[in-house]
Design a protein around this motif. Sequence first.
Motif, PDB file in Angstrom:
ATOM      1  N   UNK A 210      13.541   7.791  11.522  1.00 50.32           N
ATOM      2  CA  UNK A 210      12.196   7.491  12.042  1.00 50.32           C
ATOM      3  C   UNK A 210      12.295   7.170  13.527  1.00 50.32           C
ATOM      4  N   UNK A 211      11.155   6.739  14.105  1.00 55.99           N
ATOM      5  CA  UNK A 211      11.116   6.450  15.539  1.00 55.99           C
ATOM      6  C   UNK A 211      11.942   5.213  15.911  1.00 55.99           C
ATOM      7  N   UNK A 212      12.142   4.312  14.944  1.00 54.16           N
ATOM      8  CA  UNK A 212      13.050   3.194  15.206  1.00 54.16           C
ATOM      9  C   UNK A 212      14.452   3.722  15.525  1.00 54.16           C
ATOM     10  N   UNK A 213      14.906   4.611  14.653  1.00 55.12           N
ATOM     11  CA  UNK A 213      16.238   5.196  14.874  1.00 55.12           C
ATOM     12  C   UNK A 213      16.304   5.924  16.210  1.00 55.12           C
ATOM     13  N   UNK A 214      15.298   6.737  16.493  1.00 58.82           N
ATOM     14  CA  UNK A 214      15.308   7.540  17.715  1.00 58.82           C
ATOM     15  C   UNK A 214      15.354   6.648  18.960  1.00 58.82           C
TER      16      UNK A 214
END
Length: 288
Positions: A210-214
């Motif tokens: 997800x965007x957290x990871x990115x």
Amino acid sequence: MKFSTLPIALILFACIGQGCVSSKKYKDLQSSYDDLKNKTKDLNQKYQGSQQDLSGSSSRVKSLEEQIAAERANTAALQAALDKCLSSSSQGNVNISKLVDEINSSNKYIQHLVNTKNKSDSLNVVLTNNLTRSLSREEMRDVDVQVLKGVVYISLSDNMLYKSGSYEISDLAGATLSKIAKIITDYKDYEVLIEGNTDNVPIAQTNIRNNWDLSALRASSVVQALQNKYNVDPKRLTAGGRGEYNPVAPNDTEAGKTRNRRTQIIITPKLDQFMDLIEKAPEPTTKP
């Protein structure tokens, strides 16, 4: 005292009755008598006036003596009250002295904090000026430098830093990162936080959840580039991701999404320096 004219008159009449004086002498005596009578009257009037003046002066003297006595009594009462106050507040004076010392110590500490802040503000201005002068006009299109509340924020655009849809550093970002790394290396008393941010569009890659990871992976990529390629001390570096939850513009337009897809290099004074200042703060010793 009152002057009497009766004996003089009797003598005159006796002399006249016996024919012992002439008419002329009688007139002279009568004139002298009249003068004497007038003088006696004047003396009596002056005497009465003197008596009145003396009475008034005596009253004023008495009034002044009463005022003096009252003032002396008031002075004695004030002195007694002062002695009592000084006697009973000797311990209080010690506390007041301690309080004054604490206030002076606190004022010195506050001035030290002000001087430290002013020094930090001055360094931030120099750091920002040095960085902006080192970047080219083209680079400044993708780099935004601001100082907010004593912290330097260097915001790098997503298009300049990374390959499309990836967290790998692009070749275009190398020159810009090297200039930023030089500034970071020159100012050794600063901590560096690399913070990744995204828009609200979900990432569609199997290896990124997800965007957290990115956002976290992109921040980590910048940290490792600063460490491995530009020799920035890794102890000064921190990587963090905020995903889509720290936008600077609405995500309902492409321009807004572009602004939100950014990586910020946040340069701050070392926290341990502030902790040292806090630990050196004077502690109160007097009890309320």
